[in-house]
Design a protein around this motif. Sequence first.
Motif, PDB file in Angstrom:
ATOM      1  N   ASP A  31       0.877  -1.170   0.000  1.00 14.43           N
ATOM      2  CA  ASP A  31       0.000   0.000   0.000  1.00 14.43           C
ATOM      3  C   ASP A  31       0.912   1.217   0.000  1.00 14.43           C
ATOM      4  O   ASP A  31       1.269   1.767   1.045  1.00 14.43           O
ATOM      5  CB  ASP A  31      -0.904  -0.019   1.219  1.00 14.43           C
ATOM      6  CG  ASP A  31      -2.024   1.005   1.114  1.00 14.43           C
ATOM      7  OD1 ASP A  31      -2.947   0.937   1.940  1.00 14.43           O
ATOM      8  OD2 ASP A  31      -1.973   1.864   0.211  1.00 14.43           O
ATOM      9  N   PHE A  32       1.289   1.617  -1.188  1.00 12.00           N
ATOM     10  CA  PHE A  32       2.378   2.556  -1.415  1.00 12.00           C
ATOM     11  C   PHE A  32       2.228   3.847  -0.612  1.00 12.00           C
ATOM     12  O   PHE A  32       3.206   4.362  -0.077  1.00 12.00           O
ATOM     13  CB  PHE A  32       2.448   2.857  -2.911  1.00 12.00           C
ATOM     14  CG  PHE A  32       3.620   3.677  -3.344  1.00 12.00           C
ATOM     15  CD1 PHE A  32       3.484   5.030  -3.621  1.00 12.00           C
ATOM     16  CD2 PHE A  32       4.870   3.087  -3.505  1.00 12.00           C
ATOM     17  CE1 PHE A  32       4.563   5.785  -4.041  1.00 12.00           C
ATOM     18  CE2 PHE A  32       5.963   3.833  -3.930  1.00 12.00           C
ATOM     19  CZ  PHE A  32       5.806   5.179  -4.198  1.00 12.00           C
ATOM     20  N   LYS A  33       1.042   4.372  -0.529  1.00  6.70           N
ATOM     21  CA  LYS A  33       0.836   5.675   0.090  1.00  6.70           C
ATOM     22  C   LYS A  33       1.169   5.680   1.585  1.00  6.70           C
ATOM     23  O   LYS A  33       1.391   6.755   2.162  1.00  6.70           O
ATOM     24  CB  LYS A  33      -0.608   6.152  -0.107  1.00  6.70           C
ATOM     25  CG  LYS A  33      -1.651   5.285   0.560  1.00  6.70           C
ATOM     26  CD  LYS A  33      -3.043   5.795   0.287  1.00  6.70           C
ATOM     27  CE  LYS A  33      -4.099   4.932   0.955  1.00  6.70           C
ATOM     28  NZ  LYS A  33      -4.133   3.561   0.417  1.00  6.70           N
ATOM     29  N   LEU A  34       1.238   4.530   2.205  1.00  7.96           N
ATOM     30  CA  LEU A  34       1.540   4.452   3.627  1.00  7.96           C
ATOM     31  C   LEU A  34       3.036   4.516   3.921  1.00  7.96           C
ATOM     32  O   LEU A  34       3.444   4.779   5.052  1.00  7.96           O
ATOM     33  CB  LEU A  34       0.996   3.148   4.213  1.00  7.96           C
ATOM     34  CG  LEU A  34      -0.516   2.964   4.174  1.00  7.96           C
ATOM     35  CD1 LEU A  34      -0.872   1.596   4.759  1.00  7.96           C
ATOM     36  CD2 LEU A  34      -1.226   4.078   4.922  1.00  7.96           C
ATOM     37  N   TYR A  35       3.835   4.304   2.904  1.00 11.05           N
ATOM     38  CA  TYR A  35       5.262   4.088   3.112  1.00 11.05           C
ATOM     39  C   TYR A  35       6.079   5.361   3.014  1.00 11.05           C
ATOM     40  O   TYR A  35       5.852   6.195   2.127  1.00 11.05           O
ATOM     41  CB  TYR A  35       5.798   3.080   2.090  1.00 11.05           C
ATOM     42  CG  TYR A  35       5.464   1.653   2.454  1.00 11.05           C
ATOM     43  CD1 TYR A  35       4.164   1.177   2.355  1.00 11.05           C
ATOM     44  CD2 TYR A  35       6.462   0.783   2.911  1.00 11.05           C
ATOM     45  CE1 TYR A  35       3.851  -0.113   2.713  1.00 11.05           C
ATOM     46  CE2 TYR A  35       6.159  -0.516   3.257  1.00 11.05           C
ATOM     47  CZ  TYR A  35       4.858  -0.961   3.155  1.00 11.05           C
ATOM     48  OH  TYR A  35       4.557  -2.251   3.515  1.00 11.05           O
ATOM     49  N   ALA A  36       7.044   5.487   3.913  1.00 10.20           N
ATOM     50  CA  ALA A  36       8.110   6.459   3.741  1.00 10.20           C
ATOM     51  C   ALA A  36       9.101   5.881   2.746  1.00 10.20           C
ATOM     52  O   ALA A  36       9.376   4.675   2.764  1.00 10.20           O
ATOM     53  CB  ALA A  36       8.796   6.732   5.064  1.00 10.20           C
ATOM     54  N   LEU A  37       9.633   6.734   1.896  1.00  9.56           N
ATOM     55  CA  LEU A  37      10.475   6.281   0.790  1.00  9.56           C
ATOM     56  C   LEU A  37      11.835   6.953   0.837  1.00  9.56           C
ATOM     57  O   LEU A  37      11.958   8.088   1.323  1.00  9.56           O
ATOM     58  CB  LEU A  37       9.794   6.605  -0.537  1.00  9.56           C
ATOM     59  CG  LEU A  37       8.367   6.116  -0.717  1.00  9.56           C
ATOM     60  CD1 LEU A  37       7.775   6.680  -2.005  1.00  9.56           C
ATOM     61  CD2 LEU A  37       8.303   4.604  -0.720  1.00  9.56           C
ATOM     62  N   GLY A  38      12.801   6.262   0.280  1.00  9.17           N
ATOM     63  CA  GLY A  38      14.129   6.854   0.245  1.00  9.17           C
ATOM     64  C   GLY A  38      14.967   6.321  -0.896  1.00  9.17           C
ATOM     65  O   GLY A  38      14.713   5.220  -1.399  1.00  9.17           O
TER      66      GLY A  38
END
Length: 115
Positions: free
Chosen positions: A28-35
Amino acid sequence: QVQLVESGGGVVQPGGSLTLSCAASGIDFKLYALGWYRQATGNQRELVASITRDGRTNYVDSVKGRFTISRNNANAMMYLQMNSLKPEDTADYYCNAAYWRSEYWGQGTQVTVSS
């Protein structure tokens, strides 16, 4: 099955630009912090840029003003626009997604800055 797939790496001359992409699936991409991380030969992996799920960004000092991280939740994509590239930006670049106790990595894409 969770997948993070980077693309867009390559060879570029100093001063040039590249845009890296990271395509995510299975989360659920929108929940994730990305780097975006990078690892040069002989060096430890370092965090280059990060973006929270509400869009706040942070950069390592060496890339501030040159790199821009962004995300598109609708398409489950993350990007790293890299301008004014320097030889010291040469590394393997990895995308990362983290949420709560889950963390995922892509396989990496190589960036070489050389004349």
